[in-house]
Scaffold this active site. Structure first.
Site, PDB file in Angstrom:
ATOM      1  N   THR A  86      -6.148  -4.583  -0.504  1.00 29.82           N
ATOM      2  CA  THR A  86      -5.300  -4.933  -1.643  1.00 29.82           C
ATOM      3  C   THR A  86      -5.212  -6.451  -1.804  1.00 29.82           C
ATOM      4  OG1 THR A  86      -3.330  -4.749  -0.270  1.00 29.82           O
ATOM      5  CG2 THR A  86      -3.977  -2.807  -1.518  1.00 29.82           C
ATOM      6  N   ARG A 132       0.836  -1.206   0.000  1.00 36.77           N
ATOM      7  CA  ARG A 132       0.000   0.000   0.000  1.00 36.77           C
ATOM      8  C   ARG A 132       0.873   1.260   0.000  1.00 36.77           C
ATOM      9  NH1 ARG A 132      -5.510   1.522   0.607  1.00 36.77           N
ATOM     10  NH2 ARG A 132      -6.228  -0.630   0.739  1.00 36.77           N
ATOM     11  N   GLU A 157      -9.962   5.842   6.972  1.00 40.24           N
ATOM     12  CA  GLU A 157      -8.525   6.125   6.974  1.00 40.24           C
ATOM     13  C   GLU A 157      -8.104   7.399   6.243  1.00 40.24           C
ATOM     14  OE1 GLU A 157      -8.139   2.053   5.397  1.00 40.24           O
ATOM     15  OE2 GLU A 157      -6.283   1.990   6.557  1.00 40.24           O
TER      16      GLU A 157
HETATM   17  N1  MTE Z   1     -12.455   5.674  14.168  1.00 37.18           N
HETATM   18  C1  MTE Z   1     -12.521   5.431  15.491  1.00 37.18           C
HETATM   19  N2  MTE Z   1     -13.277   6.236  16.259  1.00 37.18           N
HETATM   20  N3  MTE Z   1     -11.826   4.406  16.072  1.00 37.18           N
HETATM   21  C2  MTE Z   1     -11.028   3.571  15.315  1.00 37.18           C
HETATM   22  O1  MTE Z   1     -10.418   2.644  15.851  1.00 37.18           O
HETATM   23  N4  MTE Z   1     -10.160   3.040  13.077  1.00 37.18           N
HETATM   24  C3  MTE Z   1      -9.854   3.550  11.743  1.00 37.18           C
HETATM   25  C4  MTE Z   1     -11.082   4.215  11.127  1.00 37.18           C
HETATM   26  N5  MTE Z   1     -11.687   5.132  12.039  1.00 37.18           N
HETATM   27  C5  MTE Z   1     -10.937   3.814  13.909  1.00 37.18           C
HETATM   28  C6  MTE Z   1     -11.708   4.878  13.373  1.00 37.18           C
HETATM   29  C7  MTE Z   1      -9.376   2.527  10.827  1.00 37.18           C
HETATM   30  S1  MTE Z   1      -7.750   2.083  10.901  1.00 37.18           S
HETATM   31  C8  MTE Z   1     -10.183   1.947   9.892  1.00 37.18           C
HETATM   32  S2  MTE Z   1      -9.579   0.841   8.768  1.00 37.18           S
HETATM   33  C9  MTE Z   1     -11.620   2.254   9.814  1.00 37.18           C
HETATM   34  O2  MTE Z   1     -12.031   3.179  10.815  1.00 37.18           O
HETATM   35  C10 MTE Z   1     -12.404   0.964   9.972  1.00 37.18           C
HETATM   36  O3  MTE Z   1     -13.762   1.145  10.001  1.00 37.18           O
HETATM   37  P1  MTE Z   1     -14.662   1.341   8.686  1.00 37.18           P
HETATM   38  O4  MTE Z   1     -14.195   0.381   7.654  1.00 37.18           O
HETATM   39  O5  MTE Z   1     -16.037   1.047   9.155  1.00 37.18           O
HETATM   40  O6  MTE Z   1     -14.466   2.760   8.271  1.00 37.18           O
HETATM   41  N1  HPA Z   2      -5.875  -2.509   4.408  1.00 39.77           N
HETATM   42  C1  HPA Z   2      -6.064  -2.773   5.714  1.00 39.77           C
HETATM   43  N2  HPA Z   2      -5.981  -3.966   6.236  1.00 39.77           N
HETATM   44  C2  HPA Z   2      -5.680  -4.973   5.425  1.00 39.77           C
HETATM   45  C3  HPA Z   2      -5.468  -4.771   4.056  1.00 39.77           C
HETATM   46  C4  HPA Z   2      -5.570  -3.467   3.529  1.00 39.77           C
HETATM   47  O1  HPA Z   2      -5.393  -3.209   2.330  1.00 39.77           O
HETATM   48  N3  HPA Z   2      -5.164  -5.967   3.520  1.00 39.77           N
HETATM   49  C5  HPA Z   2      -5.196  -6.849   4.541  1.00 39.77           C
HETATM   50  N4  HPA Z   2      -5.514  -6.264   5.695  1.00 39.77           N
HETATM   51 MO1  MOS Z   3      -7.416   0.083   9.418  1.00 39.13          MO
HETATM   52  S1  MOS Z   3      -5.371   0.296   9.490  1.00 39.13           S
HETATM   53  O1  MOS Z   3      -7.291  -0.726   7.859  1.00 39.13           O
HETATM   54  O2  MOS Z   3      -7.589  -1.166  10.555  1.00 39.13           O
END
Ligand code: MTE
Ligand code: HPA
Ligand code: MOS
Length: 802
Positions: free
Chosen positions: A476, A345, A746
């Site tokens: 990915t 990534r 993210e």
């Molecule tokens: N927001 C809060 N409040 N707490 C969290 O731990 N994790 C982040 C993001 N926002 C997080 C957050 C991360 S690393 C990811 S991948 C996404 O939330 C995961 O949730 P989603 O796929 O429902 O957006």
């Molecule tokens: N993003 C976050 N988590 C993951 C991914 C990615 O692309 N692939 C496997 N785990």
């Molecule tokens: Mo978020 S780093 O993809 O849990």
């Protein structure tokens, strides 16, 4: 039938049914949060519970009689052979019930997520300081902790590589090198009008979730295990617990109601606690809880990868890139963990929003004797992006242009719209987003004002930067892009949804409740989202890659469609109307001329033997990737945004303040603007913390010395910029995602890069932007001071040469 007053989730009667004598505030607990309709701002489904302290985390689950507590003894050395281990005194310590080593694992010892290399307990050789070598189980948490120092372990220390440079010099890799190429970068650089080369270092980040890592294992009567865990990946917890115990997955249930933050830190590494607790629960047939104290959590769990980068770039007089050769080396730690995806990534985001032209982008994954680094919001993307943003700044200074001008010239554009990995960017919106932010943030007027300020101030300097974000949405690893949901409609018209995603504060459950409510035309207060459980949803993906709503929300809608199909088919027969005449809205269903409540339709449908539950499945379309050629279409779409930050630095101390931040971010058509803005604000501040105050430190022996809030500084409310404007870009996702929304979790973290670039801009202003000082991340006051001094030295050298 009995005549029962219909259930109204918003009535105080419903609230006080639970406890008629309780005070009003207590009754809030059972009143469902009224999240609002699709596209409208609404509160988080647990907001009231969060602020009144009634939201239950794993440590709040009432302990069953006989519950035991676990602690782990860790390696004293970064790399060592264990010659002897005498655990007698540990075993005889007050309250201790059992002690285990790797030899007590009945099944698989390795609990790695993708590639082997993460033993549950070190089998003879240790790979990092604090690596668990034995487990102790005691009647109380304190007794388990108190027994740990009584272990007598004899080590033979081995050479250890702690820093990234040592890891690279050591030559061992946790993964093979990965190179993405397009065209001939070397020739393009050589024949370009200008060449530049440089390097930089981007340090990692501690997750600092509020709720630390924890798991609770309950043995079941069938020889299985029920695990309450704070994990983003219950399916992997289930699978690994089954493997460690050598039992079938059907005997293991992992359950996650919510996490107090995960941020990637609980994607793979929560499983270690679950498997350890399950091991003891299996041997003792008693419930076992394993909670890491904060210090152990900071020392023993993986963090964001540090990345070092080196580059050579060729460009024309305006700063347009002709070719680039960029190497990114990630500090993976002692094993692969998720590093393949993370380094990939980083390579996929080494373009950010820019057409790199002829490119060679190389990813290196050396082995170090530190804890295995892991997922962290952005998953390598932020590091790749910071590298290219830093390079663009270098190019801009070299051609004597404002960095914003050079950024805009290099954006993907018609005719130059394909990434180095072969994906064409269908939606070229960054120019519009940047243009709009440039206006609303008064970029050029403020640049003028800042130039004026800087020329009349010697010790205080201001900096300004506007940086874009383009972040690829999809795992990915293509196979992970699937979601599942189970929807139950009951005869009173209330709805229960179970899906494969986990709630970590981001608002996934709220959005799914809104989506399901919209499908049935009812208020979201009629919808309950249950805890995520592997006995309800099989083979789930981690909640990661920001795809939680895209995958599980769509799956939930698919399940609703099936149930609605059953209801409509029934209504057509029963009420003798056409399918088009059956309309779900306002908690009611109109069937031709008449209108009945949704609940009434459900009740009558049930009496006529109509199925009111369904499983929905979803897999992301259009994505593919060939790892052999490193070409394909790994991302379904991109989320975009831009941030403009203004800072002021003190050239005598290096201290600084972020004065103003303006953000315009693309969430497609927002399902819930309140939650999305919360994610943008939180993500931005977390990204700013990563690049400014959060300083991870190891000593030369490989001990983490930034191991508590006292010596690791995350941003607080006081660090939020005084002027902080967040706007949502108005435009639906052209791809058919749920509600044409876009993932939000993210991408906003990378908006924080604007703060780092503004700090570097302020440092460069000391040399009238003729020189771009190196500014490694995090840009702590010490590093800002060093950059200021480098800029001063450059100016003095220049004047003494003149
Ligand atoms: N927001 C809060 N409040 N707490 C969290 O731990 N994790 C982040 C993001 N926002 C997080 C957050 C991360 S690393 C990811 S991948 C996404 O939330 C995961 O949730 P989603 O796929 O429902 O957006
Ligand atoms: N993003 C976050 N988590 C993951 C991914 C990615 O692309 N692939 C496997 N785990
Ligand atoms: Mo978020 S780093 O993809 O849990």
């Amino acid at each position: 039938m009995r005549n029962v007053r219909p259930y109204d989730p918003n009535s105080t009667a419903a609230a006080s049914a639970e406890n008629a004598n309780a005070p009003a505030l207590f009754n809030q607990r059972v009143k469902k949060a009224n999240t609002s309709a699709l596209g409208k701002p609404g509160i988080h489904e647990s907001a009231i519970k969060h602020v009144t302290g009634t939201a239950k985390y794993v440590d709040d689950i009432p302990e069953l009689p006989g519950t035991l507590h676990m602690a782990a003894g860790g390696s004293a050395y970064a790399h060592a052979n264990i010659l002897a281990m005498d655990l007698d005194e540990v075993a005889n310590s007050p309250g201790v019930v059992a002690v285990y080593t790797y030899e007590d694992v009945p099944g698989e010892l390795d609990v790695a997520p993708v590639f082997d290399g993460d033993p549950l307990l070190a089998p003879g050789v240790t790979q990092f300081v604090g690596q668990p070598i034995f487990l102790v189980v005691a009647e109380t948490y304190e007794q388990a902790q108190q027994a740990l120092p009584l272990a007598k372990v004899e080590y033979e220390p081995l050479p250890a590589n702690i820093t990234l440079a040592e890891g690279l010099a050591g030559g061992e890799k946790v993964l093979p090198d990965n190179v993405i190429t397009r065209g001939d970068a070397d020739a393009a650089i050589a024949s370009a009008t200008h060449q530049l080369q440089g390097e930089g270092y981007i340090a990692g980040q501690e997750h600092f979730y509020l709720e630390g890592q924890i798991s609770l294992a309950w043995p079941t009567e069938d020889g299985g295990m029920h695990i309450h865990t704070s994990s983003q990946h219950p399916t992997e917890v289930q699978k690994l617990v089954a493997e460690v115990l050598h039992i079938g997955s059907h005997l293991v249930t992992a359950e996650v109601r919510r996490m107090g933050g995960g941020f990637g830190g609980k994607e793979s590494q929560a499983a270690v606690l679950a498997c350890s607790a399950a091991l003891a629960a299996y041997h003792l047939q008693r419930p076992v809880k394993y909670r890491l104290p904060r210090r152990a959590d900071m020392e023993r769990t993986g963090k964001r990868h540090d990345f070092g980068f080196e580059y050579r770039i060729g460009f024309d007089n305006e700063g347009v890139i002709a070719g680039i050769d960029l190497t990114l080396a990630g500090l993976c730690g002692c094993s692969a963990d998720l590093s393949q995806g993370i380094v990939d990534r980083a390579l996929f985001h080494a373009d950010n929003g820019y057409y790199l032209n002829q490119a060679r982008v190389t990813g290196l994954a050396p082995r170090n004797h530190i804890v295995s680094n892991t997922a962290f919001r952005g998953f390598g993307g932020p590091q790749g992006m910071l590298a290219i943003e830093s390079i663009i700044d270098d190019v801009a200074r070299a051609v004597g242009e404002d960095p914003l001008t050079v950024r805009k010239l290099n954006l993907y554009r018609p005719g130059a719209d394909t990434t180095h990995y072969g994906q064409t960017i269908d939606q070229l919106v960054l120019a519009e987003i940047i243009g709009s932010l440039e206006q609303s943030a008064d970029y050029w007027q403020r640049r003028e004002a800042i130039n004026g300020f800087n020329s009349s101030n010697t010790y205080l300097k201001k900096g300004l930067a506007l940086t874009p974000v383009k972040f690829g949405i999809s795992f990915t690893s293509t196979h992970l892009n699937q979601g599942s949901a189970l929807v139950h409609v009951y005869t009173d018209g209330t709805i229960l949804v179970t899906h494969g995603g986990t709630e970590m504060g981001q608002g996934l459950y709220t959005k799914i409740a809104q989506l399901v409510a919209a499908e049935f035309g009812v208020d979201s207060a009629h919808v309950q989202v249950s805890a995520t459980r592997t006995d309800k949803i099989a083979n789930g993906s981690p909640t990661a890659a920001s795809a939680g709503t895209d995958l599980n929300g769509f799956a939930a809608c698919n399940a609703c469609q099936e149930i609605k199909g059953n209801l409509i088919e029934f209504a057509v027969r029963h009420f003798n109307v056409s399918a088009e005449q059956v309309v779900f809205a306002n908690n009611q269903v109109s069937v031709g001329e008449q209108t009945i409540s949704f609940a009434e339709l459900c009740r009558v449908a049930y009496m006529n033997r109509v199925c009111l539950m369904a499983h929905g499945f979803y897999k992301t379309p259009k994505i593919y990737f060939d790892r052999a050629t490193n070409q394909g279409h790994p991302f379904y779409y991109f989320a975009n945004g831009a941030a403009c930050a203004e800072v002021i630095i003190d050239c005598l101390t290096g201290e600084y303040k972020v004065e103003r931040v303006d953000i315009l971010h693309d969430v497609g058509r927002s399902i819930n603007p309140a939650l999305d803005i919360g994610q943008i604000e939180g993500g931005f501040i977390q990204g700013m913390g990563w690049l400014t105050s959060e300083d991870l430190l190891w000593d030369s022996q490989g001990r983490v010395i930034s191991n508590s809030p006292a010596n690791y500084k995350i941003p607080t409310a006081f660090d939020v910029p005084r002027h902080f404007h967040v706007g949502l870009y108005e435009g639906a996702n052209p791809e058919s995602t749920v509600f044409n929304s876009k993932a939000v979790g993210e991408p906003p973290l990378m908006l924080g890069i604007a703060v780092w670039a503004a700090l570097r801009d302020a440092c460069a202003s000391v040399a009238e932007h003729k020189f771009n000082p190196r500014l490694d991340a995090p840009a702590t006051p010490e590093k800002v001071l060093a950059a200021v001094n480098a800029a001063l030295a450059f100016t003095e050298e220049g004047s003494s040469n003149a």
